[in-house]
Motif scaffolding. Structure first.
Motif, PDB file in Angstrom:
ATOM      1  N   PRO A  38       0.807  -1.224   0.000  1.00 32.74           N
ATOM      2  CA  PRO A  38       0.000   0.000   0.000  1.00 32.74           C
ATOM      3  C   PRO A  38       0.839   1.274   0.000  1.00 32.74           C
ATOM      4  CG  PRO A  38      -0.866  -1.588   1.570  1.00 32.74           C
ATOM      5  CD  PRO A  38       0.446  -2.130   1.104  1.00 32.74           C
ATOM      6  N   ALA A  39       2.149   1.160   0.297  1.00 36.36           N
ATOM      7  CA  ALA A  39       3.010   2.343   0.265  1.00 36.36           C
ATOM      8  C   ALA A  39       3.072   2.938  -1.133  1.00 36.36           C
ATOM      9  CB  ALA A  39       4.413   1.984   0.752  1.00 36.36           C
ATOM     10  N   ILE A  40       2.955   2.097  -2.158  1.00 37.94           N
ATOM     11  CA  ILE A  40       2.940   2.602  -3.536  1.00 37.94           C
ATOM     12  C   ILE A  40       1.765   3.546  -3.707  1.00 37.94           C
ATOM     13  CG2 ILE A  40       2.641   1.978  -5.957  1.00 37.94           C
ATOM     14  CD1 ILE A  40       4.044  -0.590  -5.446  1.00 37.94           C
ATOM     15  N   GLU A  41       0.616   3.131  -3.190  1.00 40.95           N
ATOM     16  CA  GLU A  41      -0.572   3.977  -3.275  1.00 40.95           C
ATOM     17  C   GLU A  41      -0.449   5.180  -2.360  1.00 40.95           C
ATOM     18  OE1 GLU A  41      -5.260   3.862  -1.927  1.00 40.95           O
ATOM     19  OE2 GLU A  41      -4.177   1.986  -2.196  1.00 40.95           O
ATOM     20  N   GLY A  42       0.070   4.962  -1.147  1.00 39.90           N
ATOM     21  CA  GLY A  42       0.169   6.040  -0.164  1.00 39.90           C
ATOM     22  C   GLY A  42       1.036   7.184  -0.637  1.00 39.90           C
ATOM     23  N   LEU A  43       2.188   6.865  -1.245  1.00 44.31           N
ATOM     24  CA  LEU A  43       3.091   7.925  -1.685  1.00 44.31           C
ATOM     25  C   LEU A  43       2.468   8.734  -2.820  1.00 44.31           C
ATOM     26  CD1 LEU A  43       5.734   9.113  -0.913  1.00 44.31           C
ATOM     27  CD2 LEU A  43       6.896   7.591  -2.479  1.00 44.31           C
ATOM     28  N   ALA A  44       1.571   8.108  -3.571  1.00 40.86           N
ATOM     29  CA  ALA A  44       0.891   8.841  -4.649  1.00 40.86           C
ATOM     30  C   ALA A  44      -0.057   9.892  -4.086  1.00 40.86           C
ATOM     31  CB  ALA A  44       0.128   7.863  -5.534  1.00 40.86           C
ATOM     32  N   ARG A  45      -0.482   9.735  -2.832  1.00 38.63           N
ATOM     33  CA  ARG A  45      -1.407  10.687  -2.214  1.00 38.63           C
ATOM     34  C   ARG A  45      -0.669  11.773  -1.430  1.00 38.63           C
ATOM     35  NH1 ARG A  45      -6.307   8.327  -2.866  1.00 38.63           N
ATOM     36  NH2 ARG A  45      -6.391   6.053  -2.924  1.00 38.63           N
ATOM     37  N   VAL A  46       0.646  11.653  -1.324  1.00 38.23           N
ATOM     38  CA  VAL A  46       1.433  12.572  -0.501  1.00 38.23           C
ATOM     39  C   VAL A  46       1.393  13.987  -1.070  1.00 38.23           C
ATOM     40  CG1 VAL A  46       3.838  13.171   0.020  1.00 38.23           C
ATOM     41  CG2 VAL A  46       2.982  10.898   0.545  1.00 38.23           C
ATOM     42  N   ARG A  63       0.406   6.121 -11.208  1.00 42.90           N
ATOM     43  CA  ARG A  63       0.032   5.271 -12.342  1.00 42.90           C
ATOM     44  C   ARG A  63      -0.919   4.170 -11.880  1.00 42.90           C
ATOM     45  NH1 ARG A  63       0.845   0.580 -14.125  1.00 42.90           N
ATOM     46  NH2 ARG A  63       2.243   0.055 -12.413  1.00 42.90           N
ATOM     47  N   VAL A  64      -0.586   3.539 -10.772  1.00 46.72           N
ATOM     48  CA  VAL A  64      -1.418   2.440 -10.261  1.00 46.72           C
ATOM     49  C   VAL A  64      -2.826   2.931  -9.945  1.00 46.72           C
ATOM     50  CG1 VAL A  64      -1.752   0.878  -8.313  1.00 46.72           C
ATOM     51  CG2 VAL A  64       0.497   1.049  -9.387  1.00 46.72           C
ATOM     52  N   ILE A  65      -2.919   3.996  -9.144  1.00 48.62           N
ATOM     53  CA  ILE A  65      -4.236   4.447  -8.689  1.00 48.62           C
ATOM     54  C   ILE A  65      -5.061   5.025  -9.837  1.00 48.62           C
ATOM     55  CG2 ILE A  65      -5.415   6.069  -7.180  1.00 48.62           C
ATOM     56  CD1 ILE A  65      -3.142   5.805  -5.246  1.00 48.62           C
ATOM     57  N   GLY A  66      -4.425   5.910 -10.623  1.00 52.16           N
ATOM     58  CA  GLY A  66      -5.160   6.536 -11.715  1.00 52.16           C
ATOM     59  C   GLY A  66      -5.668   5.527 -12.725  1.00 52.16           C
ATOM     60  N   ASN A  67      -4.832   4.547 -13.051  1.00 45.23           N
ATOM     61  CA  ASN A  67      -5.226   3.576 -14.066  1.00 45.23           C
ATOM     62  C   ASN A  67      -6.244   2.577 -13.545  1.00 45.23           C
ATOM     63  OD1 ASN A  67      -3.561   4.809 -15.881  1.00 45.23           O
ATOM     64  ND2 ASN A  67      -1.850   3.425 -15.570  1.00 45.23           N
ATOM     65  N   GLU A 122      -8.493   3.339 -11.467  1.00 49.88           N
ATOM     66  CA  GLU A 122      -9.757   4.085 -11.518  1.00 49.88           C
ATOM     67  C   GLU A 122     -10.323   4.068 -12.936  1.00 49.88           C
ATOM     68  OE1 GLU A 122     -11.215   8.587 -10.487  1.00 49.88           O
ATOM     69  OE2 GLU A 122      -9.836   7.583  -9.123  1.00 49.88           O
ATOM     70  N   ARG A 123      -9.455   4.180 -13.931  1.00 50.34           N
ATOM     71  CA  ARG A 123      -9.913   4.130 -15.324  1.00 50.34           C
ATOM     72  C   ARG A 123     -10.578   2.787 -15.629  1.00 50.34           C
ATOM     73  NH1 ARG A 123      -7.792   8.070 -18.759  1.00 50.34           N
ATOM     74  NH2 ARG A 123      -5.929   9.158 -18.033  1.00 50.34           N
ATOM     75  N   VAL A 124      -9.848   1.703 -15.336  1.00 55.53           N
ATOM     76  CA  VAL A 124     -10.379   0.391 -15.727  1.00 55.53           C
ATOM     77  C   VAL A 124     -11.577   0.013 -14.863  1.00 55.53           C
ATOM     78  CG1 VAL A 124      -8.134  -0.359 -16.582  1.00 55.53           C
ATOM     79  CG2 VAL A 124      -8.772  -0.931 -14.257  1.00 55.53           C
ATOM     80  N   SER A 125     -11.643   0.540 -13.635  1.00 52.85           N
ATOM     81  CA  SER A 125     -12.825   0.285 -12.806  1.00 52.85           C
ATOM     82  C   SER A 125     -14.067   0.841 -13.483  1.00 52.85           C
ATOM     83  CB  SER A 125     -12.656   0.920 -11.421  1.00 52.85           C
ATOM     84  OG  SER A 125     -11.585   0.320 -10.718  1.00 52.85           O
ATOM     85  N   ASN A 126     -13.935   2.012 -14.116  1.00 52.73           N
ATOM     86  CA  ASN A 126     -15.059   2.591 -14.857  1.00 52.73           C
ATOM     87  C   ASN A 126     -15.559   1.635 -15.934  1.00 52.73           C
ATOM     88  OD1 ASN A 126     -15.617   5.259 -13.808  1.00 52.73           O
ATOM     89  ND2 ASN A 126     -13.570   5.823 -14.489  1.00 52.73           N
ATOM     90  N   LEU A 127     -14.623   1.002 -16.648  1.00 54.20           N
ATOM     91  CA  LEU A 127     -15.007   0.081 -17.723  1.00 54.20           C
ATOM     92  C   LEU A 127     -15.730  -1.146 -17.170  1.00 54.20           C
ATOM     93  CD1 LEU A 127     -11.791   0.168 -19.960  1.00 54.20           C
ATOM     94  CD2 LEU A 127     -13.946   1.365 -20.342  1.00 54.20           C
ATOM     95  N   ASN A 159       0.564   7.666 -15.928  1.00 52.85           N
ATOM     96  CA  ASN A 159      -0.530   8.461 -15.370  1.00 52.85           C
ATOM     97  C   ASN A 159       0.040   9.246 -14.194  1.00 52.85           C
ATOM     98  OD1 ASN A 159      -2.843   9.489 -14.090  1.00 52.85           O
ATOM     99  ND2 ASN A 159      -4.089   7.799 -14.827  1.00 52.85           N
ATOM    100  N   ASN A 160       0.128  10.561 -14.325  1.00 51.34           N
ATOM    101  CA  ASN A 160       0.837  11.349 -13.325  1.00 51.34           C
ATOM    102  C   ASN A 160      -0.076  12.242 -12.497  1.00 51.34           C
ATOM    103  OD1 ASN A 160       3.420  11.430 -12.343  1.00 51.34           O
ATOM    104  ND2 ASN A 160       3.935  13.350 -13.356  1.00 51.34           N
ATOM    105  N   GLU A 161      -1.383  11.998 -12.554  1.00 52.07           N
ATOM    106  CA  GLU A 161      -2.314  12.829 -11.784  1.00 52.07           C
ATOM    107  C   GLU A 161      -2.303  12.408 -10.329  1.00 52.07           C
ATOM    108  OE1 GLU A 161      -7.097  13.741 -11.621  1.00 52.07           O
ATOM    109  OE2 GLU A 161      -6.183  13.156 -13.519  1.00 52.07           O
ATOM    110  N   ARG A 162      -2.209  13.390  -9.424  1.00 54.23           N
ATOM    111  CA  ARG A 162      -2.120  13.055  -8.002  1.00 54.23           C
ATOM    112  C   ARG A 162      -3.406  12.380  -7.534  1.00 54.23           C
ATOM    113  NH1 ARG A 162      -0.410  17.687  -4.153  1.00 54.23           N
ATOM    114  NH2 ARG A 162      -2.588  18.082  -3.707  1.00 54.23           N
ATOM    115  N   ALA A 163      -3.213  11.348  -6.732  1.00 53.66           N
ATOM    116  CA  ALA A 163      -4.357  10.577  -6.240  1.00 53.66           C
ATOM    117  C   ALA A 163      -5.217  11.446  -5.321  1.00 53.66           C
ATOM    118  CB  ALA A 163      -3.857   9.347  -5.492  1.00 53.66           C
ATOM    119  N   ARG A 164      -6.522  11.233  -5.402  1.00 57.05           N
ATOM    120  CA  ARG A 164      -7.455  11.959  -4.562  1.00 57.05           C
ATOM    121  C   ARG A 164      -8.341  10.963  -3.825  1.00 57.05           C
ATOM    122  NH1 ARG A 164     -10.831  14.381  -8.729  1.00 57.05           N
ATOM    123  NH2 ARG A 164      -9.966  12.720 -10.011  1.00 57.05           N
ATOM    124  N   THR A 165      -8.919  11.424  -2.738  1.00 59.97           N
ATOM    125  CA  THR A 165      -9.856  10.571  -2.016  1.00 59.97           C
ATOM    126  C   THR A 165     -11.178  10.530  -2.778  1.00 59.97           C
ATOM    127  OG1 THR A 165     -10.542  12.469  -0.694  1.00 59.97           O
ATOM    128  CG2 THR A 165      -8.790  11.074   0.211  1.00 59.97           C
TER     129      THR A 165
END
Length: 778
Positions: A260-268, A559-563, A565-570, A629-635
């Protein structure tokens, strides 16, 4: 100790094969086989794909983690038969004598056998912030670490018997839990499970009792309705994205101790960086000894050489002094005071040769003295300055250091990391604030920060002047960027202060004084060359000691979180339209018994829903999940996904049903008319689904346009090549029905686009996409 990554190969295989989704698909696959239609069982390949891809990726990630863990683990120094050597923690056995020095992690429980001013920090176990002095006979516990002094202890409990073994084993597992992303997907899957039950019951009743079709056709229709309701690739894509992230970062010598640190650092949004070892390189060079008294430089060099030679575990500063003053005079030491981050000085007493101190000038000197002004002036240029002084009493006296007589300023050169400026600029461009928090002189820290172009570096704050109140501390840390003379407990307080203001904080460090802050930060990042204690508590270890690796970790998390979210939409769009279509057809079928009109079977065969997922979800989702995917993760992951998936899926379901109603010829329809009806409904579904893919892929780049065009081309081939038309039972030859399908599809595109702008614009998504598009065009 248990293996670091926890799960064995058998566990990985079992967890990827025996899943709830595979079980559902397996039962449906068996039902299709019972009808004798093997072609319609193609979706069974998903069971194999889900299992094989999941197993392969997790094994790759496990292998990467195992290799990096061996490099990054603490290696205690064990004394056997009078010879000291570093060994792996797993090689420590009962009754081994383990040597200790500042920063060393205590890897097993034991009893102190020898100690010289040995102080142990047990805060990670007990919460007690103050270091505890240890003497021979005292117990030490695994999970604590040495703050100052040296010594040795005998191992009394090893492996699973050690105090911290269970905690360490649990914290080090290869895990995908405790993240907003995973929790959000679990929530979505629960909702889908609740929807599957009524939709499934309606479909089963309609197909088996209302449609009046043969049992084979009824079963095929039932399976075709139920299969697309299952988001079979969502969990798989998430696992793949995390595992690929671990492997990618592993190739950059970055050890991710908790996934989860991969995801956590994206939210920093705030990175607290230590100066020494992070912004500057660990190594130093003795540049000058500036004499402040009439003591000959030869005597001063002798004192420095003696102190450096007597230090069993020299830090970077002492190592540079030892290299610059190699001639040890061989003085006999009568007393010693080890360096600690709290008091900022160390000392040695040599009887007739004097009581010598080495430490921070602004701590040992009168701030109004000329020597203090000189030290501050030199430190302002970015050099590291230590004071060599004499004391009027032994250094281990209770009231030490007593009266301090300055003798010389020891000037050390610190080399700024060549990649530090670029890294700071990257974070500034990503709206991530940088706070430089160091135990060094504030002016020196400010000089380094200014040389790197960090805003606020020219206005450094001395942490000794920081307010103690929580709110006042938070205000000060928010307003300033550079802090010097920060104690370990203050670093911890500063991290907490930032968190209290809603920030997600990452802390980087390499020294034992960083441990408490690393532990409390949302994400702790340790340098591979740092102390074993910092590597033990950090979620991420930069084994190559490069601060410039951190942007790659942030980018990988984004990249992990943004992508995902994309594929979850599909995947969820497919689930929504499948559930809705099944309800509409099912309710219409049940209504036919009440109002006595022709019953309506489900329009598709299992092979149709399989090919519908090929180019609108399966292949595109895999590619999008691995894209940059370089957009900062959001809640708010779940609401955002549902905001697009629910209206899009609803439009697809309704328009597909309308197209089916237009083409449906009643209970007496021929086999050809039945194929025409299903083809008409499928064309409408695919047109809108491809447009949903185009929306999810925004902002468009050339490769995304190629991906969408490839999807369209794939379906054109399926509908136009005679073999595939026959194989998949497709017949678009009725131009009137095909035209109606296209019209329904185009209406659906307009509705989906309108729904997207209606729901995305208030959240700022549309604005960000238009901004990026404008930037690319300019």
């Amino acid at each position: 100790m248990p293996d670091r990554t926890g799960r064995s190969v058998a566990d990985i295989v079992r967890s990827n094969v025996f899943t709830r989704i595979n079980a559902i698909l397996g039962v449906l696959f068996v039902l299709v086989l019972a009808t004798g239609s093997l072609i319609d069982g193609m979706f069974g390949l998903l069971i194999v794909a889900n299992s094989v891809v999941g197993v392969v990726q997790e094994l790759r990630a496990k292998r990467t983690l195992d290799k990096l863990a061996i490099v990054g683990q603490a290696r205690p120094v064990v004394r056997r038969d009078g010879v000291a050597r570093a060994v792996a923690p797993g090689e420590v056995v009962l009754d081994d004598l383990i040597e200790l020095g500042p920063g060393d992690q205590i890897v097993v429980d034991g009893e102190v056998q020898e100690g010289e001013h040995l102080e142990i920090d047990e805060s990670l176990l007990t919460g007690e912030a103050d270091a505890i002095g240890k003497v021979a006979g005292d117990q030490v516990l695994s999970g604590s670490f040495v703050v100052s002094g040296s010594g040795a202890y005998r191992a009394t409990k090893v492996g699973r018997d050690a105090y911290a073994a269970q905690l360490a084993a649990e914290a080090s597992k290869f895990t995908l839990v405790n993240s907003e992303l995973r929790n959000g997907i679990d929530t979505i899957l629960k909702v889908i499970t609740y929807l599957l039950i009524p939709a499934g019951l309606v479909t089963i009743y309609n197909q088996l009792f209302s449609s009046h079709e043969s049992w084979r056709s009824a079963l095929n229709g039932m399976v075709a309705a139920l299969v697309p309701m299952v988001p079979e690739g969502l969990v798989l894509m998430t696992s793949i994205a995390f595992a690929v992230g671990v492997v990618r970062l592993g190739q950059r010598q970055c050890l991710v101790q908790e996934l989860p640190a991969i995801e956590g650092l994206a939210r920093v949004d705030v990175v607290c960086a230590d100066k020494t070892g992070t912004l500057t390189e660990n190594g130093m060079r003795l540049a000058e000894i500036r004499v402040l008294s009439d003591v000959p430089q030869k005597s001063l060099r002798a004192a420095l050489a003696a102190m450096a030679a007597d230090d069993p575990r020299p830090n970077a500063s002492v190592a540079a002094i030892a290299e610059g003053c190699p001639d040890d005079p061989g003085w006999s030491r009568s007393a010693v005071a080890p360096f600690s981050s709290a008091k900022k000085w160390s000392g040695s007493s040599y009887g007739a040769h004097g009581n010598w101190l080495l430490g921070a000038p602004d701590v040992l000197l009168d701030p109004d003295s000329e020597a203090a002004a000189t030290a501050q002036r030199i430190g302002a240029t970015g050099l590291r300055v230590l004071l060599l002084a004499e004391s009027d009493r032994p250094v281990d006296a209770p009231d030490a250091p007593g009266t301090v007589t300055p003798r010389a300023l020891v000037i050390l050169e610190q080399k700024v990391r060549p990649d530090a400026r670029e890294t700071l600029e990257y974070f500034a461009g990503q709206d991530v604030s940088i706070k430089v928090i160091s135990g060094d002189n504030a002016v020196s820290v400010g000089a380094v920060a200014t040389s790197l172009g960090l805003p606020g570096g020219q206005d450094p704050v001395d942490a000794r002047e920081l307010p103690t109140g929580a709110d006042d501390m938070a205000d000060a840390v928010e307003q300033h960027t550079t802090f010097g003379r920060v104690r370990p407990d203050q670093k911890r307080s500063m991290v907490s202060a930032l968190q209290s203001r809603g920030h997600t904080v990452a802390m980087t460090g390499d020294g034992v004084n960083d441990v408490l802050a690393l532990k409390d930060a949302d994400i702790g990042v340790a340098m591979g060359a740092g102390s074993p204690a910092t590597r033990a508590v950090a979620q991420i270890v930069l084994l190559d000691n490069k601060f410039s690796t951190l942007p790659h970790v942030v980018a990988e998390g984004r990249r992990v979180i943004g992508n995902i979210e994309r594929v979850s939409n599909l995947f969820l769009t497919k689930t929504v339209y499948s559930v809705l279509l099944a309800f509409l057809v099912g309710v219409a079928g049940i209504g036919s018994q009440i109002f006595h009109y022709d019953p309506m079977p489900y329009p598709f065969l299992p092979r149709h829903v399989t090919i519908a997922a090929w180019f609108t979800i399966g292949i595109p989702a895999f590619i999008l999940s691995l894209a940059p995917n370089n957009e900062r993760a959001r809640t708010g992951f779940v609401p955002r996904v549902l905001r697009l998936a629910v209206p899009s899926g609803s439009v697809i379901g309704v328009m597909t049903f309308i197209a089916y109603l237009i083409a449906y010829q009643g209970a007496g329809q021929t086999e050809t008319e039945k194929v025409h009806a299903s083809t008409t409904a499928l064309i409408t579904l695919l047109i809108i689904a491809v447009w949903v893919l185009a929306i999810v892929a925004r902002p468009w780049a050339w490769w995304k346009v190629v991906l969408i065009a490839g999807s369209v081309a794939g379906y054109l081939i399926l509908f136009t090549v005679p073999f595939t038309r026959h194989f998949f039972k497709l017949d678009p030859s009725d131009t009137a029905l095909t035209g109606a399908a296209v019209v329904c599809g185009l209406i659906g595109i307009v509705l989906v686009e309108f729904a997207w702008w209606l729901t995305a614009a208030p959240t700022g998504v549309a604005g960000r996409m238009l901004t990026r598009r404008g930037e690319r065009e300019s």
